[in-house]
Design a protein around this motif. Structure first.
Motif, short mmCIF file in Angstrom:
data_model
loop_
_atom_site.label_atom_id
_atom_site.label_comp_id
_atom_site.label_asym_id
_atom_site.label_seq_id
_atom_site.Cartn_x
_atom_site.Cartn_y
_atom_site.Cartn_z
N SER A 110 31.83 33.05 52.35
CA SER A 110 32.72 32.15 53.10
C SER A 110 31.99 30.89 53.54
O SER A 110 32.55 29.78 53.48
N LEU A 111 30.74 31.04 53.99
CA LEU A 111 29.95 29.87 54.39
C LEU A 111 29.73 28.91 53.21
O LEU A 111 29.85 27.70 53.35
N ILE A 112 29.42 29.46 52.06
CA ILE A 112 29.18 28.62 50.88
C ILE A 112 30.48 27.95 50.44
O ILE A 112 30.50 26.76 50.10
N LYS A 131 23.85 28.39 39.16
CA LYS A 131 23.11 29.24 40.10
C LYS A 131 22.11 28.44 40.92
O LYS A 131 21.93 28.72 42.11
N THR A 132 21.49 27.44 40.30
CA THR A 132 20.49 26.65 41.01
C THR A 132 21.09 25.94 42.21
O THR A 132 20.50 25.91 43.30
N ARG A 133 22.28 25.41 42.02
CA ARG A 133 22.92 24.70 43.12
C ARG A 133 23.26 25.66 44.26
O ARG A 133 23.08 25.33 45.44
N ILE A 134 23.77 26.81 43.92
CA ILE A 134 24.09 27.82 44.96
C ILE A 134 22.81 28.22 45.69
O ILE A 134 22.80 28.33 46.92
N SER A 135 21.73 28.42 44.95
CA SER A 135 20.45 28.81 45.58
C SER A 135 19.96 27.72 46.53
O SER A 135 19.47 28.01 47.62
N ARG A 136 20.11 26.47 46.13
CA ARG A 136 19.70 25.36 47.01
C ARG A 136 20.53 25.34 48.29
O ARG A 136 20.02 25.08 49.38
N ILE A 137 21.83 25.57 48.15
CA ILE A 137 22.70 25.58 49.33
C ILE A 137 22.29 26.72 50.26
O ILE A 137 22.24 26.55 51.49
N ILE A 138 21.98 27.87 49.68
CA ILE A 138 21.56 29.03 50.48
C ILE A 138 20.27 28.70 51.23
O ILE A 138 20.16 28.94 52.44
N SER A 179 20.16 28.08 55.25
CA SER A 179 19.67 29.38 55.75
C SER A 179 20.78 30.43 55.77
O SER A 179 21.02 31.11 56.78
N ILE A 180 21.45 30.56 54.67
CA ILE A 180 22.55 31.54 54.57
C ILE A 180 21.93 32.90 54.25
O ILE A 180 21.11 33.02 53.35
#
Length: 166
Positions: free
Chosen positions: A48-50, A19-26, A30-31
């Motif tokens: 789709s962006l992620i 989850k941490t990695r997904i949160s950082r990507i977001i 700026s998703i």
């Protein structure tokens, strides 16, 4: 809200990350996200962006691995060439050592010819032509020069491979 939504945890499990990695990507990209019942959810376009980000990252990693493999192959090739050169150098050093020993033996033979016994020294000096003496002296000097040259070459060739860059 008719669109399908996913939580960060669901998407992380699907992509094989946390989850941490997904949160950082977001946050980094700026998703857009939404908050439903105290949970952050992602709509289809955000998912789709992620996914696209992960796809691009995977392609970049593959390209990097390919480049590293190419560089590793080049380095291996250089190591093989250096190894061959080192082998050649060692063979040449051994040849030089053998030649040096042969030259020394030849010089000792010439010196033995040059040094007459004490009782016949004057007789030989009087009977032997001066030109022949000079020729023998020249040969001895030439052989001494060859030995010095071979010793210098042998000293140069016997350097270790790791001293080439000094």
């Amino acid at each position: 809200m008719s669109k399908n939504v996913k939580t960060i945890k669901e998407l992380a499990d699907e992509l094989g990350t946390n989850k941490t990695r997904i949160s950082r990507i977001i946050n980094k990209n700026s998703i857009p996200t939404q908050k439903i019942k105290n949970k952050i959810v992602l709509e289809d376009n955000s998912v789709s962006l992620i996914r696209q980000y992960f796809k691009n990252e995977t392609q970049l990693q593959n390209e990097t691995v390919s480049i590293l493999r190419t560089e590793l192959d080049k380095a291996h090739s250089h190591i093989e060439k250096l190894s061959n050169l080192l082998d050649q150098q060692q063979r040449l050093a051994l040849q030089d050592k053998k030649l040096l020993e042969e030259y020394k033996a030849e010089i000792n033979d010439l010196k033995a010819l040059k040094m007459p016994s004490q009782d016949t020294k004057e007789e030989q000096a009087n009977s032997q032509p001066q030109e022949e003496l000079e020729t023998l002296k020249e040969q001895i000097r030439a052989l001494n020069d060859k030995i010095k040259g071979q010793e210098q070459l042998n000293n140069q060739v016997s350097k270790k491979w790791y001293q080439f860059w000094k």
